[in-house]
Scaffold this motif. Structure first.
Motif, PDB file in Angstrom:
ATOM      1  N   LYS A 307       0.817  -1.211   0.000  1.00 59.18           N
ATOM      2  CA  LYS A 307       0.000   0.000   0.000  1.00 59.18           C
ATOM      3  C   LYS A 307       0.851   1.261   0.000  1.00 59.18           C
ATOM      4  CE  LYS A 307      -4.210  -1.920   2.036  1.00 59.18           C
ATOM      5  NZ  LYS A 307      -5.205  -1.821   3.137  1.00 59.18           N
ATOM      6  N   ALA A 308       2.122   1.132   0.430  1.00 54.77           N
ATOM      7  CA  ALA A 308       3.032   2.278   0.421  1.00 54.77           C
ATOM      8  C   ALA A 308       4.462   1.781   0.344  1.00 54.77           C
ATOM      9  CB  ALA A 308       2.842   3.133   1.669  1.00 54.77           C
ATOM     10  N   GLY A 309       5.337   2.652  -0.146  1.00 51.65           N
ATOM     11  CA  GLY A 309       6.734   2.256  -0.302  1.00 51.65           C
ATOM     12  C   GLY A 309       7.617   2.599   0.871  1.00 51.65           C
ATOM     13  N   MET A 310       7.203   3.591   1.686  1.00 54.54           N
ATOM     14  CA  MET A 310       8.015   4.046   2.818  1.00 54.54           C
ATOM     15  C   MET A 310       7.138   4.310   4.036  1.00 54.54           C
ATOM     16  SD  MET A 310      10.527   6.958   1.135  1.00 54.54           S
ATOM     17  CE  MET A 310       9.404   7.526  -0.159  1.00 54.54           C
ATOM     18  N   VAL A 311       7.739   4.189   5.209  1.00 55.80           N
ATOM     19  CA  VAL A 311       7.072   4.584   6.447  1.00 55.80           C
ATOM     20  C   VAL A 311       8.099   5.229   7.361  1.00 55.80           C
ATOM     21  CG1 VAL A 311       7.362   2.288   7.508  1.00 55.80           C
ATOM     22  CG2 VAL A 311       5.570   3.846   8.351  1.00 55.80           C
ATOM     23  N   TYR A 312       7.742   6.384   7.888  1.00 50.20           N
ATOM     24  CA  TYR A 312       8.635   7.053   8.842  1.00 50.20           C
ATOM     25  C   TYR A 312       8.294   6.619  10.259  1.00 50.20           C
ATOM     26  CZ  TYR A 312       9.703  10.161  12.549  1.00 50.20           C
ATOM     27  OH  TYR A 312      10.096  10.610  13.783  1.00 50.20           O
ATOM     28  N   GLU A 313       9.271   6.251  11.032  1.00 45.35           N
ATOM     29  CA  GLU A 313       9.217   6.130  12.484  1.00 45.35           C
ATOM     30  C   GLU A 313      10.524   5.539  12.994  1.00 45.35           C
ATOM     31  OE1 GLU A 313       8.546   6.994  15.300  1.00 45.35           O
ATOM     32  OE2 GLU A 313       6.810   8.243  14.942  1.00 45.35           O
ATOM     33  N   GLY A 314      10.569   5.272  14.297  1.00 45.73           N
ATOM     34  CA  GLY A 314      11.810   4.909  14.965  1.00 45.73           C
ATOM     35  C   GLY A 314      12.245   3.467  14.774  1.00 45.73           C
ATOM     36  N   ASP A 315      13.315   3.133  15.478  1.00 45.69           N
ATOM     37  CA  ASP A 315      13.895   1.789  15.392  1.00 45.69           C
ATOM     38  C   ASP A 315      12.891   0.707  15.773  1.00 45.69           C
ATOM     39  OD1 ASP A 315      14.623   1.038  18.545  1.00 45.69           O
ATOM     40  OD2 ASP A 315      14.592   3.167  18.115  1.00 45.69           O
ATOM     41  N   PHE A 316      11.900   1.052  16.620  1.00 45.09           N
ATOM     42  CA  PHE A 316      10.910   0.081  17.094  1.00 45.09           C
ATOM     43  C   PHE A 316       9.993  -0.410  15.983  1.00 45.09           C
ATOM     44  CE2 PHE A 316       9.917   4.462  18.249  1.00 45.09           C
ATOM     45  CZ  PHE A 316       8.773   4.702  17.518  1.00 45.09           C
ATOM     46  N   VAL A 317      10.090   0.195  14.799  1.00 42.65           N
ATOM     47  CA  VAL A 317       9.348  -0.296  13.627  1.00 42.65           C
ATOM     48  C   VAL A 317       9.656  -1.772  13.374  1.00 42.65           C
ATOM     49  CG1 VAL A 317       9.360  -0.142  11.090  1.00 42.65           C
ATOM     50  CG2 VAL A 317       8.986   1.912  12.454  1.00 42.65           C
ATOM     51  N   GLN A 318      10.858  -2.201  13.779  1.00 41.11           N
ATOM     52  CA  GLN A 318      11.268  -3.583  13.536  1.00 41.11           C
ATOM     53  C   GLN A 318      10.322  -4.603  14.162  1.00 41.11           C
ATOM     54  OE1 GLN A 318      15.811  -4.245  13.385  1.00 41.11           O
ATOM     55  NE2 GLN A 318      15.524  -2.555  14.792  1.00 41.11           N
ATOM     56  N   VAL A 319       9.731  -4.251  15.303  1.00 40.99           N
ATOM     57  CA  VAL A 319       8.780  -5.161  15.949  1.00 40.99           C
ATOM     58  C   VAL A 319       7.632  -5.463  14.996  1.00 40.99           C
ATOM     59  CG1 VAL A 319       7.078  -5.382  17.800  1.00 40.99           C
ATOM     60  CG2 VAL A 319       9.342  -4.474  18.307  1.00 40.99           C
ATOM     61  N   ASN A 320       7.125  -4.432  14.328  1.00 42.47           N
ATOM     62  CA  ASN A 320       5.978  -4.602  13.435  1.00 42.47           C
ATOM     63  C   ASN A 320       6.372  -5.216  12.099  1.00 42.47           C
ATOM     64  OD1 ASN A 320       5.622  -1.770  15.066  1.00 42.47           O
ATOM     65  ND2 ASN A 320       3.811  -3.066  15.167  1.00 42.47           N
ATOM     66  N   ILE A 321       7.586  -4.927  11.639  1.00 47.15           N
ATOM     67  CA  ILE A 321       8.077  -5.604  10.433  1.00 47.15           C
ATOM     68  C   ILE A 321       8.146  -7.102  10.703  1.00 47.15           C
ATOM     69  CG2 ILE A 321      10.051  -5.898   8.878  1.00 47.15           C
ATOM     70  CD1 ILE A 321      10.691  -2.941   9.291  1.00 47.15           C
ATOM     71  N   GLY A 322       8.497  -7.462  11.931  1.00 48.33           N
ATOM     72  CA  GLY A 322       8.584  -8.872  12.315  1.00 48.33           C
ATOM     73  C   GLY A 322       7.267  -9.611  12.226  1.00 48.33           C
ATOM     74  N   GLU A 323       6.164  -8.865  12.126  1.00 48.67           N
ATOM     75  CA  GLU A 323       4.847  -9.482  11.990  1.00 48.67           C
ATOM     76  C   GLU A 323       4.507  -9.757  10.516  1.00 48.67           C
ATOM     77  OE1 GLU A 323       2.327  -6.702  13.967  1.00 48.67           O
ATOM     78  OE2 GLU A 323       3.239  -7.035  15.935  1.00 48.67           O
ATOM     79  N   THR A 324       5.406  -9.379   9.618  1.00 50.60           N
ATOM     80  CA  THR A 324       5.215  -9.630   8.193  1.00 50.60           C
ATOM     81  C   THR A 324       6.248 -10.660   7.738  1.00 50.60           C
ATOM     82  OG1 THR A 324       6.797  -7.970   7.362  1.00 50.60           O
ATOM     83  CG2 THR A 324       4.597  -7.189   7.988  1.00 50.60           C
ATOM     84  N   GLU A 325       6.240 -10.960   6.448  1.00 53.76           N
ATOM     85  CA  GLU A 325       7.224 -11.888   5.891  1.00 53.76           C
ATOM     86  C   GLU A 325       8.536 -11.192   5.540  1.00 53.76           C
ATOM     87  OE1 GLU A 325       6.839 -15.249   5.668  1.00 53.76           O
ATOM     88  OE2 GLU A 325       5.002 -14.839   6.790  1.00 53.76           O
ATOM     89  N   ALA A 326       8.552  -9.865   5.607  1.00 51.72           N
ATOM     90  CA  ALA A 326       9.750  -9.110   5.232  1.00 51.72           C
ATOM     91  C   ALA A 326      10.860  -9.304   6.258  1.00 51.72           C
ATOM     92  CB  ALA A 326       9.406  -7.628   5.112  1.00 51.72           C
ATOM     93  N   LYS A 327      12.097  -9.246   5.790  1.00 52.97           N
ATOM     94  CA  LYS A 327      13.262  -9.358   6.654  1.00 52.97           C
ATOM     95  C   LYS A 327      14.014  -8.030   6.684  1.00 52.97           C
ATOM     96  CE  LYS A 327      14.008 -14.336   6.119  1.00 52.97           C
ATOM     97  NZ  LYS A 327      14.983 -15.393   5.745  1.00 52.97           N
TER      98      LYS A 327
END
Length: 466
Positions: A307-327
């Protein structure tokens, strides 16, 4: 969920140090470039090794035996963040014999604590996400100063700047257990590759990259506008870089008004993204219904057609990336928030452990949270950053997280702390009110710069007392 923040220098630390900000920004940019693309782990860390607490090495921190003691710890953390913190509490239980209960709190936490205290049931310790909230708790007589052991542990493991932001009236009240680097933009690597876009270093380059992403058929930005704090973070990065650290400190203390021309310039700059047609996923109305976690997952779900190519926010974004298939490091990459003015912004926030019951057990828990052993447990689980300089970088689960942590520690006292977190909570930290609400309204109507300034100033004047 109010999650901790970006590397910004607090007003009490080396005020006006543009050179320090340049060095810190440079260290961050270098560290992220050095580790780009060579990580195999997802944002949640090593998913085959989540047990954590019992595998930590023997601690040097001295903790008393607390068999039979019970404690409550309140925080606004939810989901993975809460579960990982519970592992830290479990290790405290193991070492002391105490029983610790996590109490889910609501934002603003100072109001939640007020109701608990009015009912005669305050938690033993609470994790406060704003220096302004710590001061309020002290002014109301709720918070208790840290004892000698906790203060000693803090002094051994934290830079003076991180100690100072936990002080009120010269006394130590807060242990900044968790920090956040809030000057990061995460991007879908495949989207950038398809668009022929590269990591930008300036605001103009960011706009160019966004246009390339748009031209490739993907909306450039995901914005979690339902959570007003994400919008204050956007503003603060633009303002710090554009207006400079001296103005940043003045605005943080309301020594200049929100009607100042520097605020007009920052809002006008923000409107280049927020007000650009089809640059924000779902448009303004969609962004205002998108909570922070979803703003991340929708950027890294759907392969090269998210739905979007970029998202701004802090290092804690990694927690939510971990809920996807992305590494992280391969599918999901990151670059420092680009320079809008002379230098890139470096902004930080954090969550501080504050004692509300002056008991042996509560002080022991504060001591534990000031130790590197406690922080290392949660660091290993991913999506967490500690300002504790005694935590070995090897505790972090991937190269991206290691480098972000190293840059934070290397910055020492040279960071600016989240501006809205320094403000009275009524202005800078309450859903549906103050800065959060006004910036949500501005996202909806980015042409009304003057109206946004007038409302921000009216609310700030009321909160700061004129």
């Amino acid at each position: 969920m109010r999650t901790s923040s970006t590397i910004r220098t607090r007003r009490t630390v080396k005020r006006g140090s543009r050179t320090a900000a340049v060095l810190a920004a440079g260290a961050l940019a270098l560290s992220l470039t050095a580790c780009s693309g060579d990580d195999d782990n997802g944002g949640g860390g090593d998913k085959g090794d989540q047990g954590g607490a019992s595998k930590q090495p023997a601690s040097s921190v001295t903790l008393p035996k607390l068999d039979g003691e019970t404690l409550e710890v309140a925080a606004v953390w939810t989901g993975t963040e809460q579960e990982n913190f519970k592992k830290v509490l479990a290790e405290f239980e193991k070492r002391t014999g105490a029983k610790v209960t996590f109490v889910p709190a609501q934002d603003p936490i100072i109001n939640f604590l007020g109701s608990k205290i009015a009912g005669g049931a305050p938690p033993d310790v609470a994790m406060l996400p704003q220096p302004g909230a710590i001061k309020q708790a002290v002014d109301k007589g709720w918070a208790k100063p840290l004892g000698a052991e906790a203060t000693k542990e803090l002094g051994e493991n934290y830079s003076q700047g991180w100690q100072d932001i936990g002080k009120v009236g010269g006394k130590q009240y807060g242990v900044y257990y968790k920090a956040a680097n809030k000057s990061l933009i995460w991007y879908n690597a495949q989207v950038f590759e398809n668009a022929g876009a590269s990591e930008p270093k300036t605001w103009d380059e960011l706009l160019d990259a966004a246009q390339m992403v748009y031209d490739s058929g993907v909306t450039p930005f995901s914005v979690g506008g339902a959570d007003g704090w994400t919008l204050t973070d956007w503003f603060e990065n633009v303002y710090l870089s554009q207006a400079g650290p001296e103005k940043y400190d003045q605005l943080a203390q309301h020594k200049i008004k929100w009607t100042d021309p520097s605020v007009k310039e920052a809002l006008t700059t923000l409107a280049q993204v927020w007000g650009k047609k089809d640059f924000v996923a779902g448009g303004a109305s969609g962004a205002l219904q998108t909570e922070f976690p979803a703003s991340v997952t929708q950027t890294f779900t759907g392969g090269d057609q998210p739905k979007a190519g970029m998202v701004y926010e802090g290092d804690f974004v990694q927690v939510n990336i971990g809920e996807t298939e992305a590494k992280v490091g391969t599918d999901a990459k990151v670059f420092p928030f680009p320079a809008v003015g002379d230098t890139a912004p470096v902004v930080s926030g954090g969550d501080a452990a504050v004692v509300f019951k002056d008991s042996k057990a509560a002080q022991a828990l504060a001591t534990w949270l000031a130790s590197p052993d406690a922080a290392a447990i949660q660091a290993k689980l991913g999506g967490f950053l500690s300002p504790n300089k005694s935590v070995d970088a090897s505790a972090y689960p991937n190269d991206v997280q290691k480098k972000i942590a190293e840059a934070l520690v290397a910055a020492g006292d040279d960071f600016r702390f989240d501006m809205s977190d320094q403000a009275p909570q009524a202005f800078g930290g309450t859903p549906g009110k103050g800065e959060w609400k006004t910036l949500q309204d501005f996202l909806k109507n980015p042409k009304d710069v003057a109206g946004a300034q007038a409302k921000l100033e009216a609310d700030a004047a009321a909160a700061y007392g004129g």
